[in-house]
Design an enzyme around this catalytic site. Structure first.
Site, PDB file in Angstrom:
ATOM      1  N   GLU A  17     -10.161  -1.823   3.800  1.00 43.26           N
ATOM      2  CA  GLU A  17      -9.982  -0.382   3.930  1.00 43.26           C
ATOM      3  C   GLU A  17      -9.887   0.060   5.383  1.00 43.26           C
ATOM      4  O   GLU A  17      -9.156   1.005   5.714  1.00 43.26           O
ATOM      5  CB  GLU A  17     -11.126   0.344   3.232  1.00 43.26           C
ATOM      6  CG  GLU A  17     -11.140   0.139   1.721  1.00 43.26           C
ATOM      7  CD  GLU A  17     -12.470   0.459   1.086  1.00 43.26           C
ATOM      8  OE1 GLU A  17     -13.435   0.725   1.844  1.00 43.26           O
ATOM      9  OE2 GLU A  17     -12.548   0.440  -0.144  1.00 43.26           O
ATOM     10  N   HIS A  65     -18.236  -5.371   1.178  1.00 43.12           N
ATOM     11  CA  HIS A  65     -17.377  -5.579   0.020  1.00 43.12           C
ATOM     12  C   HIS A  65     -18.206  -6.172  -1.113  1.00 43.12           C
ATOM     13  O   HIS A  65     -19.143  -6.945  -0.877  1.00 43.12           O
ATOM     14  CB  HIS A  65     -16.211  -6.523   0.364  1.00 43.12           C
ATOM     15  CG  HIS A  65     -15.127  -6.534  -0.668  1.00 43.12           C
ATOM     16  ND1 HIS A  65     -15.187  -7.340  -1.786  1.00 43.12           N
ATOM     17  CD2 HIS A  65     -13.965  -5.844  -0.754  1.00 43.12           C
ATOM     18  CE1 HIS A  65     -14.089  -7.140  -2.519  1.00 43.12           C
ATOM     19  NE2 HIS A  65     -13.345  -6.237  -1.920  1.00 43.12           N
TER      20      HIS A  65
END
Length: 363
Positions: free
Chosen positions: A303, A244
């Protein structure tokens, strides 16, 4: 040449804070682990408090949102061939443009209702299901599942509610920043949401959950996991669902969604073989990343479990961006209102590095 705004402060906000070093997401002064226990409508009432000229309670928001679902439903035309041929997120964006621009809470509630209703109706149409009119007596998450023709029993609606709350706001990401830029011009909330949705559909922002399932499908078995992951990394490719831009540790939203996913274990819609494979891939991927990239912290992100949760609820991977928008739209609107109330026209400067006429030099 790399151009970004990573270290620039573009806004002051009371809405959310992303602590990437400690893996914390703070929304309205509360930790995510506490916020996810609430109903989506209750978080809306907290999110919009003091941002409009009137503050509604949880129950009042629930009534307003239900009425708005029914109102925007009339804007959907199931026999529109043009819409049926478009990707769902593009069709949703087109339908939202029917909503009159405004800066009041009624417009905001209508826009939140619209993304959920339009997404669900388009899913129902695509799957040749009977189109259901919104139900005024149930909450937003339940009605999205119901209109889409999916299982909307309590365990499923609770899981979707958790998802909508988990992704409701997340600092100044690309789509949220876009909503603030447009709002700063006083164009109106509809314009802000359309612009934000356009930013979200970009594969570098909202398009990654689907490829998580593609990765799992390609690996197909536990025996293939290690060689597939190692080969992919050697090629210089990303592992979908890991790493991320902000978080240096595990994304707290991943844990919230994993817990919601585990609550579905006894549901008939859950493919337990796929989930067991996914859990194995996650453990293996984290080990491979730690070994091959020891100086770069890469952990499970939102995700990974977004893909697994929405897939288990019955949504196709092509639906994921629109379902994400059904939750994030509330954050877009809150930021837009905050910008209108406390900010100025956003107009950053650029640095010219091109040629100058007549051989002049920059001074």
């Amino acid at each position: 040449m790399t151009i970004d705004l990573d270290d620039a402060i573009a806004a002051e906000t009371k809405l959310s804070h992303v602590d990437g070093d400690n893996g914390e997401l703070i929304i309205l002064g509360e930790n995510l682990k506490d916020i996810v226990k609430l109903e989506f409508e209750e978080v809306l009432s907290k999110l919009f408090k003091n941002l409009f000229h009137i503050n509604y309670t949880h129950d009042e928001i629930k009534v307003l949102l239900a009425k708005a679902r029914k109102e925007v439903f009339s804007l959907y035309e199931p026999n529109d061939v043009f819409l049926s041929e478009m990707p769902i997120v593009d069709a949703v964006r087109t339908l939202i443009s029917k909503i009159k621009d405004g800066n009041d809470i009624e417009t905001a509630i209508k826009l939140i209702a619209a993304i959920g209703v339009f997404t669900a109706a388009l899913i129902s149409k695509r799957n040749h299901r009977k189109l259901l009119v919104p139900d005024l007596n149930i909450n937003h998450a339940t009605d999205i599942l119901r209109i889409a023709g999916l299982d909307y029993s309590e365990i499923h609606s609770t899981a979707l509610n958790t998802y909508l709350v988990t992704i409701i706001d997340h600092g100044l990401n690309a789509s949220t920043f876009t909503s603030r830029v447009v709002a700063s011009t006083h164009a109106g909330l509809t314009s802000s949401v359309i612009a934000a949705l356009s930013a979200l559909k970009g594969p570098l922002h909202g398009g990654a959950p689907g490829p998580v399932l593609d990765m799992i499908d390609q690996i197909s078995s536990q025996e293939n996991a290690l060689p597939w992951l190692e080969t992919t990394l050697k090629k210089g490719e990303r592992l979908m669902g890991f790493g991320h831009r902000i978080y240096k540790v595990r994304d707290p939203r991943a844990d919230a969604l994993k817990e919601a996913l585990l609550s579905l274990n006894d549901s008939f819609v859950v493919d337990k073989n796929k989930l067991n494979l996914a859990y194995f891939i996650e453990i293996t991927a984290l080990d491979v990343l730690k070994r091959t990239k020891p100086n770069r912290p890469l952990h499970t992100n939102v995700e990974f479990y977004t893909a697994l949760l929405l897939d288990s609820l019955g949504f196709n991977r092509a639906d994921f961006t629109a379902i994400f928008a059904a939750g994030r739209v509330a954050g877009w609107l809150a930021h837009a209102r905050e910008q209108i109330m406390y900010g100025r026209l956003i107009r950053p400067q650029s640095k010219y590095i091109g040629n100058l006429p007549n051989n002049n030099t920059m001074t």
